[in-house]
Design an enzyme around this catalytic site. Structure first.
Site, PDB file in Angstrom:
ATOM      1  N   ILE A  37     -32.904 -44.749 -41.894  1.00  0.00           N
ATOM      2  CA  ILE A  37     -33.079 -45.830 -42.274  1.00  0.00           C
ATOM      3  C   ILE A  37     -32.590 -46.681 -40.924  1.00  0.00           C
ATOM      4  O   ILE A  37     -33.394 -47.634 -40.508  1.00  0.00           O
ATOM      5  CB  ILE A  37     -32.023 -46.515 -43.316  1.00  0.00           C
ATOM      6  CG1 ILE A  37     -32.383 -46.035 -44.926  1.00  0.00           C
ATOM      7  CG2 ILE A  37     -32.072 -48.051 -43.085  1.00  0.00           C
ATOM      8  CD1 ILE A  37     -31.799 -46.252 -45.959  1.00  0.00           C
ATOM      9  N   PRO A  78     -10.221 -50.612 -35.992  1.00  0.00           N
ATOM     10  CA  PRO A  78     -10.784 -52.001 -35.861  1.00  0.00           C
ATOM     11  C   PRO A  78     -10.693 -52.399 -34.397  1.00  0.00           C
ATOM     12  O   PRO A  78     -11.903 -52.986 -33.871  1.00  0.00           O
ATOM     13  CB  PRO A  78      -9.811 -52.992 -36.488  1.00  0.00           C
ATOM     14  CG  PRO A  78      -9.300 -52.252 -37.609  1.00  0.00           C
ATOM     15  CD  PRO A  78      -9.229 -50.754 -37.221  1.00  0.00           C
ATOM     16  N   THR A 148     -26.542 -49.672 -52.011  1.00  0.00           N
ATOM     17  CA  THR A 148     -27.452 -48.909 -52.790  1.00  0.00           C
ATOM     18  C   THR A 148     -27.589 -49.422 -54.287  1.00  0.00           C
ATOM     19  O   THR A 148     -26.908 -50.278 -54.793  1.00  0.00           O
ATOM     20  CB  THR A 148     -27.069 -47.402 -52.955  1.00  0.00           C
ATOM     21  OG1 THR A 148     -27.776 -46.877 -54.147  1.00  0.00           O
ATOM     22  CG2 THR A 148     -25.497 -47.498 -53.337  1.00  0.00           C
ATOM     23  N   TYR A 173     -20.017 -41.360 -55.860  1.00  0.00           N
ATOM     24  CA  TYR A 173     -20.824 -41.914 -54.873  1.00  0.00           C
ATOM     25  C   TYR A 173     -21.108 -43.393 -55.007  1.00  0.00           C
ATOM     26  O   TYR A 173     -20.953 -44.143 -54.192  1.00  0.00           O
ATOM     27  CB  TYR A 173     -21.974 -41.091 -54.636  1.00  0.00           C
ATOM     28  CG  TYR A 173     -23.121 -41.547 -53.737  1.00  0.00           C
ATOM     29  CD1 TYR A 173     -22.701 -41.469 -52.278  1.00  0.00           C
ATOM     30  CD2 TYR A 173     -24.166 -42.553 -54.111  1.00  0.00           C
ATOM     31  CE1 TYR A 173     -23.504 -42.340 -51.485  1.00  0.00           C
ATOM     32  CE2 TYR A 173     -24.965 -42.921 -53.076  1.00  0.00           C
ATOM     33  CZ  TYR A 173     -24.845 -43.015 -51.847  1.00  0.00           C
ATOM     34  OH  TYR A 173     -25.532 -43.387 -50.795  1.00  0.00           O
TER      35      TYR A 173
END
Length: 342
Positions: A37, A78, A148, A173
């Site tokens: 992607i 971070p 998703t 998941y």
């Protein structure tokens, strides 16, 4: 979008000039920019005049010929993430990683408590670190987080999944992906970051992930074509919504430019098709007969229900986005590309 970060160091400015990119061009930093992607998201931002920077553990120049920052996103704190975003003067940050390493919509999704903890850390952990890195008193870069459709859970057969559905993920998941998306949405709604979540249905098109059904199908077709024999393919009775990765990329660009922070958007075709139809389009693209295709009525090993379709009305209304690629065209372009994303 005006970057909140300090002016770019002179070496970075020289890099832009050498690449022919205007110094005033906005910058999109794509985490996982060399994946299935991510590579298409990079291309879409580049077409819109953005300077694109990829962030992965290893550069893959032939996949994404953009400036690259080497960083282990599974472990980056971070401060390290923020340093990259500041150095590159990021206007947009896209989290296109799938750090859970999910098998795909037809593979195993659970693997015991240890695996569940690993999945959670890879998704929720990275999301939290990204939110902390991007939180700033000024208006920071827009974060586009890729989620998703499986975050909603199985849903009801015949009823498209809308963003207002109460999520009820059915496996480790999907629970981990939801946790990551929720961290981003909560931070955006609290005003800590400017961010949106794109929840994708199954993806298809050029250079599919080798972990997914389509990515596993392509090598089978290539081998059959080389041998001059019909491929042996087994499909279940599931009905699925499929979206071309290039349509996903266009949605990411629109999400970066529209004032839609704090929203989740379903990104799909809005059409449910059988696995048999999907394989049929792939076989036609390869010029192969379908005599070797077998259908099974047995139970499916899947991340979701036997029937998945996205309601994409919110993306149409607020992003001005609509899918442009039909499934037949996606399968043809996948075949023409001739390889997976590796």
């Amino acid at each position: 979008m005006q970057s909140p970060w300090p002016a770019a160091p002179e070496p970075r400015r020289a890099e832009r000039v050498a690449a022919g990119v205007p110094d005033s061009a906005p910058t999109a930093v794509v985490l996982g920019g060399t994946g299935c992607i991510g590579r298409h998201i990079c291309a879409a931002f580049s077409r819109q005049g953005y300077r694109v920077v990829t962030v992965t553990r290893r550069p893959v120049p032939r996949v994404a010929p953009h400036p690259h920052r080497r960083l282990d996103l599974a472990a980056a704190e971070p401060a390290a993430l923020r340093a990259v975003f500041e150095d590159e003067r990021a206007d947009v940050v896209v989290n296109a990683t799938d750090m859970a390493g999910a098998t795909d919509a037809t593979g195993a999704a659970d693997g015991g408590e240890a695996r569940a903890a690993e999945l959670l850390d890879a998704n929720e952990g990275l999301a939290r670190r990204l939110v902390e890195a991007l939180s700033t008193p000024a208006r920071g870069p827009r974060l586009i987080h890729i989620g998703t459709i499986h975050e909603y859970g199985p849903g009801e057969s015949g009823v498209p999944l809308h963003e207002d559905v109460e999520p009820a993920p059915a496996n480790a998941y999907a629970r981990a992906k939801l946790a990551g998306s929720q961290v981003v949405l909560d931070a955006a709604r609290a005003g800590a970051v400017s961010a949106v979540v794109l929840r994708l249905v199954n993806t298809c098109g050029p250079y599919p992930t080798p972990a997914g059904f389509v990515g596993k199908l392509l090598p089978t077709l290539l081998a059959a074509a080389a041998a001059g024999e019909p491929p042996s393919v087994t499909v279940g009775g599931a009905m699925r919504d499929w979206i071309d990765v290039r349509d996903v990329a266009e949605a990411a660009v629109l999400a970066a430019r529209r004032p839609v922070g704090g929203h989740a958007f379903n990104i799909g075709s809005g059409v449910c098709v059988s696995m048999r139809e999907l394989v049929g389009h792939a076989l036609a693209a390869a010029g192969l007969p379908d005599s070797g295709v077998r259908e099974t009525a047995g139970p499916l090993r899947s991340l979701g229900a036997d029937w998945i379709q996205a309601d994409i009305g919110r993306a149409r209304a607020l992003l001005g986005w609509s899918p442009a690629f039909r499934l037949k065209e996606s399968m043809r372009d996948m075949w023409d590309a001739g390889e997976t994303s590796r």
